[in-house]
Design a protein around this motif. Structure first.
Motif, PDB file in Angstrom:
ATOM      1  N   PRO A 241       0.798  -1.231   0.000  1.00 53.91           N
ATOM      2  CA  PRO A 241       0.000   0.000   0.000  1.00 53.91           C
ATOM      3  C   PRO A 241       0.827   1.276   0.000  1.00 53.91           C
ATOM      4  CG  PRO A 241      -0.104  -1.095   2.142  1.00 53.91           C
ATOM      5  CD  PRO A 241       0.537  -2.057   1.191  1.00 53.91           C
ATOM      6  N   TYR A 242       2.081   1.166   0.397  1.00 53.45           N
ATOM      7  CA  TYR A 242       2.928   2.360   0.455  1.00 53.45           C
ATOM      8  C   TYR A 242       3.655   2.639  -0.861  1.00 53.45           C
ATOM      9  CZ  TYR A 242       1.983   1.735   5.398  1.00 53.45           C
ATOM     10  OH  TYR A 242       1.351   1.569   6.602  1.00 53.45           O
ATOM     11  N   THR A 243       3.692   1.658  -1.753  1.00 49.97           N
ATOM     12  CA  THR A 243       4.412   1.857  -3.022  1.00 49.97           C
ATOM     13  C   THR A 243       3.575   1.502  -4.247  1.00 49.97           C
ATOM     14  OG1 THR A 243       5.313  -0.403  -2.898  1.00 49.97           O
ATOM     15  CG2 THR A 243       6.627   1.381  -1.911  1.00 49.97           C
ATOM     16  N   ALA A 244       2.368   1.022  -4.055  1.00 52.95           N
ATOM     17  CA  ALA A 244       1.542   0.580  -5.188  1.00 52.95           C
ATOM     18  C   ALA A 244       1.234   1.753  -6.119  1.00 52.95           C
ATOM     19  CB  ALA A 244       0.236  -0.029  -4.671  1.00 52.95           C
ATOM     20  N   PRO A 245       1.202   1.494  -7.426  1.00 56.68           N
ATOM     21  CA  PRO A 245       0.862   2.558  -8.377  1.00 56.68           C
ATOM     22  C   PRO A 245      -0.613   2.942  -8.242  1.00 56.68           C
ATOM     23  CG  PRO A 245       0.975   0.443  -9.489  1.00 56.68           C
ATOM     24  CD  PRO A 245       1.462   0.205  -8.100  1.00 56.68           C
ATOM     25  N   ALA A 246      -0.908   4.168  -8.612  1.00 56.69           N
ATOM     26  CA  ALA A 246      -2.293   4.642  -8.528  1.00 56.69           C
ATOM     27  C   ALA A 246      -3.112   4.062  -9.673  1.00 56.69           C
ATOM     28  CB  ALA A 246      -2.323   6.170  -8.576  1.00 56.69           C
ATOM     29  N   SER A 247      -4.169   3.358  -9.331  1.00 56.12           N
ATOM     30  CA  SER A 247      -5.101   2.858 -10.347  1.00 56.12           C
ATOM     31  C   SER A 247      -6.480   2.786  -9.722  1.00 56.12           C
ATOM     32  CB  SER A 247      -4.683   1.476 -10.862  1.00 56.12           C
ATOM     33  OG  SER A 247      -5.073   0.452  -9.971  1.00 56.12           O
ATOM     34  N   TRP A 248      -7.503   3.069 -10.549  1.00 54.87           N
ATOM     35  CA  TRP A 248      -8.856   3.080 -10.000  1.00 54.87           C
ATOM     36  C   TRP A 248      -9.275   1.695  -9.509  1.00 54.87           C
ATOM     37  CZ3 TRP A 248     -10.409   7.321  -8.278  1.00 54.87           C
ATOM     38  CH2 TRP A 248     -10.274   8.517  -8.961  1.00 54.87           C
ATOM     39  N   ALA A 249      -8.855   0.653 -10.203  1.00 54.35           N
ATOM     40  CA  ALA A 249      -9.226  -0.701  -9.784  1.00 54.35           C
ATOM     41  C   ALA A 249      -8.641  -1.006  -8.404  1.00 54.35           C
ATOM     42  CB  ALA A 249      -8.743  -1.734 -10.801  1.00 54.35           C
ATOM     43  N   LEU A 250      -7.393  -0.626  -8.198  1.00 57.11           N
ATOM     44  CA  LEU A 250      -6.762  -0.882  -6.898  1.00 57.11           C
ATOM     45  C   LEU A 250      -7.385  -0.004  -5.808  1.00 57.11           C
ATOM     46  CD1 LEU A 250      -4.630  -2.806  -5.892  1.00 57.11           C
ATOM     47  CD2 LEU A 250      -2.901  -1.018  -6.233  1.00 57.11           C
ATOM     48  N   VAL A 251      -7.739   1.215  -6.174  1.00 59.30           N
ATOM     49  CA  VAL A 251      -8.407   2.101  -5.217  1.00 59.30           C
ATOM     50  C   VAL A 251      -9.714   1.478  -4.737  1.00 59.30           C
ATOM     51  CG1 VAL A 251      -9.679   4.286  -5.016  1.00 59.30           C
ATOM     52  CG2 VAL A 251      -7.379   4.265  -5.983  1.00 59.30           C
ATOM     53  N   GLU A 252     -10.538   1.017  -5.685  1.00 54.60           N
ATOM     54  CA  GLU A 252     -11.819   0.416  -5.320  1.00 54.60           C
ATOM     55  C   GLU A 252     -11.620  -0.877  -4.527  1.00 54.60           C
ATOM     56  OE1 GLU A 252     -14.652   1.614  -5.368  1.00 54.60           O
ATOM     57  OE2 GLU A 252     -14.787   3.122  -6.937  1.00 54.60           O
ATOM     58  N   ALA A 253     -10.616  -1.656  -4.902  1.00 59.52           N
ATOM     59  CA  ALA A 253     -10.330  -2.885  -4.158  1.00 59.52           C
ATOM     60  C   ALA A 253      -9.924  -2.562  -2.721  1.00 59.52           C
ATOM     61  CB  ALA A 253      -9.225  -3.677  -4.861  1.00 59.52           C
ATOM     62  N   ALA A 254      -9.097  -1.535  -2.554  1.00 62.85           N
ATOM     63  CA  ALA A 254      -8.646  -1.150  -1.211  1.00 62.85           C
ATOM     64  C   ALA A 254      -9.813  -0.669  -0.356  1.00 62.85           C
ATOM     65  CB  ALA A 254      -7.590  -0.051  -1.318  1.00 62.85           C
ATOM     66  N   LEU A 255     -10.725   0.094  -0.954  1.00 66.63           N
ATOM     67  CA  LEU A 255     -11.878   0.597  -0.201  1.00 66.63           C
ATOM     68  C   LEU A 255     -12.811  -0.541   0.207  1.00 66.63           C
ATOM     69  CD1 LEU A 255     -12.705   3.862  -2.181  1.00 66.63           C
ATOM     70  CD2 LEU A 255     -11.635   3.668   0.073  1.00 66.63           C
TER      71      LEU A 255
END
Length: 260
Positions: A38-52
């Motif tokens: 989570p501290y180095t992952a690239p910004a992507s909407w799919a990852l954002v939604e997965a994290a939420l």
């Protein structure tokens, strides 16, 4: 993992979540998130939604894992990079992060998250910004910044009143929280007076709506009072002058007295 695979697994997790199969949702999200930091992952909407979604899965009423802070923080920061400070997902992430910090007892961090919402809404949604500001004040109060928080929310409430009808039920949101903060600090007379401000906006007496509002006010009061004497400077100082009454008994009486 390719972005397309992340998006497919996210859709699988969302479908499972909507069906109430939280175990399947968690399993799909784990495939996406365990491959990332989570501290180095690239910004992507799919990852954002997965994290939420992962944060929502693991956020409980009384606790949340440290990883929820990390992933929700990633979601907020990545959403800012992708969509700007005022993007709706930034607001969603900031609100969720505030909830995570609150259940973990990290009230200063919760204050910062609520303040992010205030900054995002201040130029486009004044009422929304005021509500977020009230939640920020509640977090500051829980962190022991009682005088500052009460003064600020009082000023917000006084500024809100001339722009709205006294019977507007939206005002109850502010009155409940201001009353709760005053009561938690032992300022009971002020709390009772402040709660009288809410009476014009309350539903008629002896109706289901009135009972529902009473339950909401009681919940806010009890949550705000719980354990506050441990951080309240006013009450901590009093311990050196006199032995206080048992906290639970005082709070139960206070809540009953305040609510009409």
């Amino acid at each position: 993992m390719p972005v397309g695979d992340d998006a497919a697994l996210l859709r699988e997790a969302q479908t499972a979540w909507r069906a109430g199969d939280h175990a399947a949702a968690a399993a799909a999200l784990a495939v996406v998130l365990t491959a990332q930091d989570p501290y180095t992952a690239p910004a992507s909407w799919a990852l954002v939604e997965a994290a939420l979604l992962w944060t929502r899965l693991y956020l409980r009423g009384d606790d949340a894992p440290l990883a929820a802070v990390a992933w929700c923080g990633y979601a907020q920061d990545a959403a800012v990079k992708l969509g700007g400070l005022r993007h709706p997902i930034v607001l969603r992430a900031a609100r969720l992060l505030a909830a995570v910090h609150t259940v973990r007892g990290e009230h200063a961090d919760a204050y910062d998250s609520h303040s992010t919402v205030v900054a995002a809404l201040s130029s486009t949604d004044l009422d929304g910004a005021c509500r977020a500001g009230a939640l920020a004040d509640l977090a500051a109060h829980a962190a022991g910044r009682c005088t500052e928080a009460i003064a600020h929310l009082t000023a917000v409430w006084q500024a809100w009143q001339p722009c709205h009808d006294t019977a507007d039920p939206a005002g109850l949101f502010y009155v409940y929280r201001l009353t709760a903060m005053l009561a938690a600090c032992g300022r009971h007379d002020e709390a009772r007076q402040r709660f009288r401000d809410a009476i014009p906006a309350l539903p008629p007496a002896h109706t289901p709506q009135r009972f529902a509002e009473r339950a909401e006010a009681r919940l806010v009061l009890e949550q705000t009072c719980r354990g506050h004497d441990l951080v309240c400077r006013r009450q901590v100082g009093a311990r050196y002058r006199r032995r206080p009454a048992p906290t639970g008994a005082v709070r139960a009486v206070t809540c009953a007295e305040l609510l009409p």
